[in-house]
Design an enzyme around this catalytic site. Structure first.
Site, PDB file in Angstrom:
ATOM      1  N   ASP A 157     -88.187 -26.768  79.682  1.00  0.00           N
ATOM      2  CA  ASP A 157     -89.544 -26.293  79.923  1.00  0.00           C
ATOM      3  C   ASP A 157     -89.554 -24.779  79.701  1.00  0.00           C
ATOM      4  O   ASP A 157     -88.497 -24.138  79.609  1.00  0.00           O
ATOM      5  CB  ASP A 157     -89.947 -26.649  81.355  1.00  0.00           C
ATOM      6  CG  ASP A 157     -91.280 -26.073  81.765  1.00  0.00           C
ATOM      7  OD1 ASP A 157     -92.254 -26.274  81.032  1.00  0.00           O
ATOM      8  OD2 ASP A 157     -91.332 -25.410  82.820  1.00  0.00           O
TER       9      ASP A 157
ATOM     10  N   SER B 237     -92.605 -28.482  76.364  1.00  0.00           N
ATOM     11  CA  SER B 237     -93.628 -27.729  77.098  1.00  0.00           C
ATOM     12  C   SER B 237     -94.977 -28.428  77.057  1.00  0.00           C
ATOM     13  O   SER B 237     -95.259 -29.218  76.151  1.00  0.00           O
ATOM     14  CB  SER B 237     -93.761 -26.328  76.477  1.00  0.00           C
ATOM     15  OG  SER B 237     -94.843 -25.618  77.009  1.00  0.00           O
ATOM     16  N   GLY B 238     -95.812 -28.083  78.018  1.00  0.00           N
ATOM     17  CA  GLY B 238     -97.193 -28.541  77.980  1.00  0.00           C
ATOM     18  C   GLY B 238     -98.074 -27.677  77.101  1.00  0.00           C
ATOM     19  O   GLY B 238     -99.219 -28.024  76.833  1.00  0.00           O
TER      20      GLY B 238
ATOM     21  N   LYS C 235     -93.162 -35.729  78.890  1.00  0.00           N
ATOM     22  CA  LYS C 235     -92.076 -35.041  78.180  1.00  0.00           C
ATOM     23  C   LYS C 235     -90.882 -35.959  77.957  1.00  0.00           C
ATOM     24  O   LYS C 235     -90.181 -35.831  76.948  1.00  0.00           O
ATOM     25  CB  LYS C 235     -91.648 -33.794  78.946  1.00  0.00           C
ATOM     26  CG  LYS C 235     -92.680 -32.686  78.979  1.00  0.00           C
ATOM     27  CD  LYS C 235     -92.133 -31.472  79.704  1.00  0.00           C
ATOM     28  CE  LYS C 235     -93.162 -30.372  79.846  1.00  0.00           C
ATOM     29  NZ  LYS C 235     -92.623 -29.190  80.536  1.00  0.00           N
TER      30      LYS C 235
ATOM     31  N   ASN D  35     -94.867 -31.831  85.902  1.00  0.00           N
ATOM     32  CA  ASN D  35     -94.868 -32.411  84.559  1.00  0.00           C
ATOM     33  C   ASN D  35     -93.480 -32.446  83.930  1.00  0.00           C
ATOM     34  O   ASN D  35     -93.322 -32.888  82.784  1.00  0.00           O
ATOM     35  CB  ASN D  35     -95.851 -31.684  83.636  1.00  0.00           C
ATOM     36  CG  ASN D  35     -95.503 -30.226  83.405  1.00  0.00           C
ATOM     37  OD1 ASN D  35     -94.828 -29.591  84.223  1.00  0.00           O
ATOM     38  ND2 ASN D  35     -95.958 -29.677  82.296  1.00  0.00           N
TER      39      ASN D  35
END
Length: 272
Positions: free
Chosen positions: A10, A45-46, A196, A222
């Site tokens: 992340d 990553s978001g 993810k 997340n």
């Protein structure tokens, strides 16, 4: 445990410190050693792809991105996998959220292939954060008129309510979306059953790498599925309690003190 062949991390709150930076020289040297050891490095990553390119511009050897919480996977400029939310679902969910004062956010955005869309005049809770995370902002009169490939719906709520709000959204729209708290008062709404873990699994399978051969780093909700799925799930010392509970390992230092890089050093030395 099996030898690590892939490292996924992340970004915000994990790889980056609170100044939104990282030790460029140390990481560049580690990347060379990872390549020599045949260990792949992946950003998970978001965030949207353009932002991730900008973050890792100081170390251009980073070329593999699982963006949009798994919705878009790109390796060396080539799109390998893409999972969008169907437009009818996007419009149904957006209409319902905006019409209900109990779940209506401060601001709602659509993250698409050609831009991140927001209604003109909507003010985010943190304008500076919006400017930092979103460099492809497109203002529109109505989100329901957007015609693009949409990877993610993103909303801002008070930070202390995002876990409960994500659960409420998942209950409100079962089998239609997957809402997950991404930190900083933000919730990402992605395609159902997407996260993810699914993204890095698709990538690992393409490379012939087993889940047990993956190490993954994260700090927030997340990241839970990803850490739970891999052989070595590493939670940041500064991470949420929920992500720490599913991890195999806690970083000895936080994100302000090279937490990820210190564990990569241990992986390279076969000490984990």
């Amino acid at each position: 445990m099996p030898k690590i062949k892939m490292i996924a991390t992340d970004v915000d709150g994990t790889f980056l410190n609170h100044d939104r930076d990282y030790n460029h020289a140390r990481f560049a040297q580690q990347l060379q050693r990872l390549t020599a050891a045949n260990i792949r490095f992946v950003v998970a990553s978001g965030n949207h792809l353009g932002h991730l390119h900008k973050v890792f511009a100081p170390t251009p050897a980073v070329q593999t991105f699982v963006a949009e919480n798994g919705g878009l996977i790109v390796d060396h400029g080539q799109t390998l996998f893409e999972t969008a939310i169907p437009l009818p679902t996007v419009r149904e969910v957006v209409h319902a959220i905006l019409a209900d004062d109990t779940i209506r956010p401060q601001v709602l955005r659509l993250s698409g292939a050609h831009g991140t869309y927001v209604v003109q005049g909507n003010q985010p809770l943190d304008p500076d954060a919006q400017d930092y995370f979103i460099d492809n902002l497109v203002t529109v009169p109505d989100l329901l008129t957007v015609d693009d490939t949409i990877y993610k719906i993103n909303g801002e709520w008070p930070n202390d309510s995002i876990q409960a709000m994500a659960a409420k959204l998942n209950q409100r729209f079962p089998q239609q979306i997957h809402a997950t708290a991404s930190g900083f008062g933000s919730i990402d709404i992605i395609a159902p059953h997407m996260n993810k873990a699914i993204g890095i699994t698709q990538l690992a399978q393409a490379w012939g790498i087993a889940p047990s051969e993956i190490a993954a780093f994260g700090d927030n909700d997340n990241d839970q599925e990803m850490l739970r799925h891999v052989g070595l799930g590493v939670a940041m010392r500064n991470g949420t309690d929920s992500v720490k509970r599913v991890a195999n390992l806690l970083t000895p230092t936080d994100n302000d003190h090279d937490g990820v890089l210190n564990v990569i050093e241990a992986i390279l030395a076969d000490e984990v």
